[in-house]
Design a protein around this motif. Sequence first.
Motif, PDB file in Angstrom:
ATOM      1  N   LEU A 111       0.819  -1.212   0.000  1.00  0.00           N
ATOM      2  CA  LEU A 111       0.000   0.000   0.000  1.00  0.00           C
ATOM      3  C   LEU A 111       0.857   1.268   0.000  1.00  0.00           C
ATOM      4  O   LEU A 111       0.525   2.248  -0.678  1.00  0.00           O
ATOM      5  CB  LEU A 111      -0.929  -0.002   1.214  1.00  0.00           C
ATOM      6  CG  LEU A 111      -2.082  -1.007   1.193  1.00  0.00           C
ATOM      7  CD1 LEU A 111      -2.826  -0.988   2.522  1.00  0.00           C
ATOM      8  CD2 LEU A 111      -3.032  -0.735   0.036  1.00  0.00           C
ATOM      9  N   VAL A 112       1.944   1.265   0.747  1.00  0.00           N
ATOM     10  CA  VAL A 112       2.809   2.440   0.786  1.00  0.00           C
ATOM     11  C   VAL A 112       3.474   2.660  -0.566  1.00  0.00           C
ATOM     12  O   VAL A 112       3.536   3.787  -1.068  1.00  0.00           O
ATOM     13  CB  VAL A 112       3.877   2.298   1.885  1.00  0.00           C
ATOM     14  CG1 VAL A 112       4.927   3.386   1.761  1.00  0.00           C
ATOM     15  CG2 VAL A 112       3.228   2.374   3.264  1.00  0.00           C
ATOM     16  N   ALA A 113       3.962   1.601  -1.169  1.00  0.00           N
ATOM     17  CA  ALA A 113       4.652   1.733  -2.452  1.00  0.00           C
ATOM     18  C   ALA A 113       3.737   2.301  -3.524  1.00  0.00           C
ATOM     19  O   ALA A 113       4.185   3.068  -4.382  1.00  0.00           O
ATOM     20  CB  ALA A 113       5.199   0.382  -2.900  1.00  0.00           C
ATOM     21  N   GLU A 114       2.469   1.942  -3.483  1.00  0.00           N
ATOM     22  CA  GLU A 114       1.543   2.505  -4.462  1.00  0.00           C
ATOM     23  C   GLU A 114       1.499   4.023  -4.334  1.00  0.00           C
ATOM     24  O   GLU A 114       1.563   4.747  -5.342  1.00  0.00           O
ATOM     25  CB  GLU A 114       0.147   1.935  -4.286  1.00  0.00           C
ATOM     26  CG  GLU A 114      -0.848   2.498  -5.292  1.00  0.00           C
ATOM     27  CD  GLU A 114      -2.238   1.938  -5.141  1.00  0.00           C
ATOM     28  OE1 GLU A 114      -2.990   1.956  -6.126  1.00  0.00           O
ATOM     29  OE2 GLU A 114      -2.585   1.496  -4.023  1.00  0.00           O
ATOM     30  N   SER A 115       1.394   4.526  -3.108  1.00  0.00           N
ATOM     31  CA  SER A 115       1.369   5.977  -2.898  1.00  0.00           C
ATOM     32  C   SER A 115       2.689   6.607  -3.330  1.00  0.00           C
ATOM     33  O   SER A 115       2.702   7.669  -3.964  1.00  0.00           O
ATOM     34  CB  SER A 115       1.085   6.296  -1.431  1.00  0.00           C
ATOM     35  OG  SER A 115      -0.209   5.878  -1.060  1.00  0.00           O
ATOM     36  N   LEU A 116       3.815   5.974  -3.006  1.00  0.00           N
ATOM     37  CA  LEU A 116       5.120   6.522  -3.384  1.00  0.00           C
ATOM     38  C   LEU A 116       5.279   6.579  -4.899  1.00  0.00           C
ATOM     39  O   LEU A 116       5.808   7.549  -5.439  1.00  0.00           O
ATOM     40  CB  LEU A 116       6.241   5.682  -2.772  1.00  0.00           C
ATOM     41  CG  LEU A 116       6.407   5.756  -1.252  1.00  0.00           C
ATOM     42  CD1 LEU A 116       7.482   4.779  -0.803  1.00  0.00           C
ATOM     43  CD2 LEU A 116       6.752   7.166  -0.794  1.00  0.00           C
ATOM     44  N   ARG A 117       4.836   5.554  -5.591  1.00  0.00           N
ATOM     45  CA  ARG A 117       4.942   5.542  -7.052  1.00  0.00           C
ATOM     46  C   ARG A 117       4.086   6.643  -7.675  1.00  0.00           C
ATOM     47  O   ARG A 117       4.506   7.313  -8.624  1.00  0.00           O
ATOM     48  CB  ARG A 117       4.522   4.181  -7.597  1.00  0.00           C
ATOM     49  CG  ARG A 117       5.529   3.075  -7.363  1.00  0.00           C
ATOM     50  CD  ARG A 117       6.775   3.241  -8.214  1.00  0.00           C
ATOM     51  NE  ARG A 117       6.487   3.176  -9.636  1.00  0.00           N
ATOM     52  CZ  ARG A 117       6.415   2.058 -10.345  1.00  0.00           C
ATOM     53  NH1 ARG A 117       6.623   0.882  -9.757  1.00  0.00           N
ATOM     54  NH2 ARG A 117       6.153   2.099 -11.641  1.00  0.00           N
ATOM     55  N   ILE A 118       2.881   6.842  -7.147  1.00  0.00           N
ATOM     56  CA  ILE A 118       2.013   7.903  -7.648  1.00  0.00           C
ATOM     57  C   ILE A 118       2.682   9.263  -7.464  1.00  0.00           C
ATOM     58  O   ILE A 118       2.584  10.152  -8.316  1.00  0.00           O
ATOM     59  CB  ILE A 118       0.650   7.866  -6.949  1.00  0.00           C
ATOM     60  CG1 ILE A 118      -0.135   6.637  -7.398  1.00  0.00           C
ATOM     61  CG2 ILE A 118      -0.164   9.128  -7.228  1.00  0.00           C
ATOM     62  CD1 ILE A 118      -1.383   6.365  -6.590  1.00  0.00           C
ATOM     63  N   LEU A 119       3.416   9.418  -6.356  1.00  0.00           N
ATOM     64  CA  LEU A 119       4.103  10.672  -6.064  1.00  0.00           C
ATOM     65  C   LEU A 119       5.412  10.813  -6.841  1.00  0.00           C
ATOM     66  O   LEU A 119       6.050  11.865  -6.785  1.00  0.00           O
ATOM     67  CB  LEU A 119       4.374  10.768  -4.562  1.00  0.00           C
ATOM     68  CG  LEU A 119       3.128  10.949  -3.687  1.00  0.00           C
ATOM     69  CD1 LEU A 119       3.462  10.687  -2.215  1.00  0.00           C
ATOM     70  CD2 LEU A 119       2.548  12.342  -3.859  1.00  0.00           C
ATOM     71  N   GLY A 120       5.820   9.764  -7.544  1.00  0.00           N
ATOM     72  CA  GLY A 120       6.989   9.854  -8.400  1.00  0.00           C
ATOM     73  C   GLY A 120       8.277   9.290  -7.847  1.00  0.00           C
ATOM     74  O   GLY A 120       9.343   9.502  -8.433  1.00  0.00           O
ATOM     75  N   TYR A 121       8.220   8.557  -6.736  1.00  0.00           N
ATOM     76  CA  TYR A 121       9.442   8.027  -6.130  1.00  0.00           C
ATOM     77  C   TYR A 121       9.772   6.635  -6.663  1.00  0.00           C
ATOM     78  O   TYR A 121       8.905   5.857  -7.021  1.00  0.00           O
ATOM     79  CB  TYR A 121       9.308   7.988  -4.609  1.00  0.00           C
ATOM     80  CG  TYR A 121       9.273   9.368  -4.002  1.00  0.00           C
ATOM     81  CD1 TYR A 121      10.434  10.111  -3.858  1.00  0.00           C
ATOM     82  CD2 TYR A 121       8.068   9.953  -3.620  1.00  0.00           C
ATOM     83  CE1 TYR A 121      10.411  11.389  -3.333  1.00  0.00           C
ATOM     84  CE2 TYR A 121       8.027  11.230  -3.092  1.00  0.00           C
ATOM     85  CZ  TYR A 121       9.207  11.938  -2.949  1.00  0.00           C
ATOM     86  OH  TYR A 121       9.174  13.213  -2.445  1.00  0.00           O
ATOM     87  N   GLY A 122      11.062   6.342  -6.665  1.00  0.00           N
ATOM     88  CA  GLY A 122      11.525   5.042  -7.076  1.00  0.00           C
ATOM     89  C   GLY A 122      12.974   5.111  -7.527  1.00  0.00           C
ATOM     90  O   GLY A 122      13.518   6.210  -7.682  1.00  0.00           O
ATOM     91  N   PRO A 123      13.609   3.975  -7.706  1.00  0.00           N
ATOM     92  CA  PRO A 123      13.062   2.631  -7.532  1.00  0.00           C
ATOM     93  C   PRO A 123      12.823   2.307  -6.061  1.00  0.00           C
ATOM     94  O   PRO A 123      13.487   2.863  -5.183  1.00  0.00           O
ATOM     95  CB  PRO A 123      14.150   1.736  -8.125  1.00  0.00           C
ATOM     96  CG  PRO A 123      15.416   2.524  -7.931  1.00  0.00           C
ATOM     97  CD  PRO A 123      15.030   3.960  -8.122  1.00  0.00           C
TER      98      PRO A 123
END
Length: 209
Positions: free
Chosen positions: A70-82
């Motif tokens: 669930l956290v990774a989904e929010s982070l990806r939407i915000l543009g973070y990664g990998p």
Amino acid sequence: MTRDPEDLSDVYGAETPEQSRAIYNDWAQSYDADNLARGFRLSALGAAMFARFMGLSDGPVLDAACGTGLVAESLRILGYGPITGCDLSPGMLAAARTTGHYAELVEAEMGSGLPFADDRFAGFICVGAFGPGHAPPESLIHLTRVTRPGGVGVFNLLDATWQAQGFQSVLESLVDSCQIRIEQRSGPFLPFLLAEPDLWSRLYVIRCL
């Protein structure tokens, strides 16, 4: 495995990592549905706090105790990664893998250490993992080790238990040894809008030095 929203005594009462692993393996398939039905908002709030202090960054991020993702989904939407995820439960990791949000997923028990090199990550987020029966306060030592100087860490602690669990002493030791600076301690809030009305929590933001 669907759980009674009013009875999570086994989750909070686990006494060993092995007990926690078994509970979360059993719970993995219905975890999101069970928690979102209870108004769970900790993952979104944690990601928002991470973004506020991290700013724009293309560096690798550690989602510690990642659960189902669930956290990774929010982070990806915000543009973070990998994003690298770690969790002690193979069942939770299997669920997280189906999201496609992670560059890497690793089984790890944070209290015993993390299988990553020093200073590997630009920042970390670890929410929902530090309540009773969950990861011990020593986990913060390992999370700090794998985060680069200047990097941000976000996690939450429960008002009713964080001192008795030993988190205050670990945080004070990390501050006194100039390994971290505490950037923010949020006001109290309820991680669940529709359940556990006495489970007050706070988000902490640290800067690794």
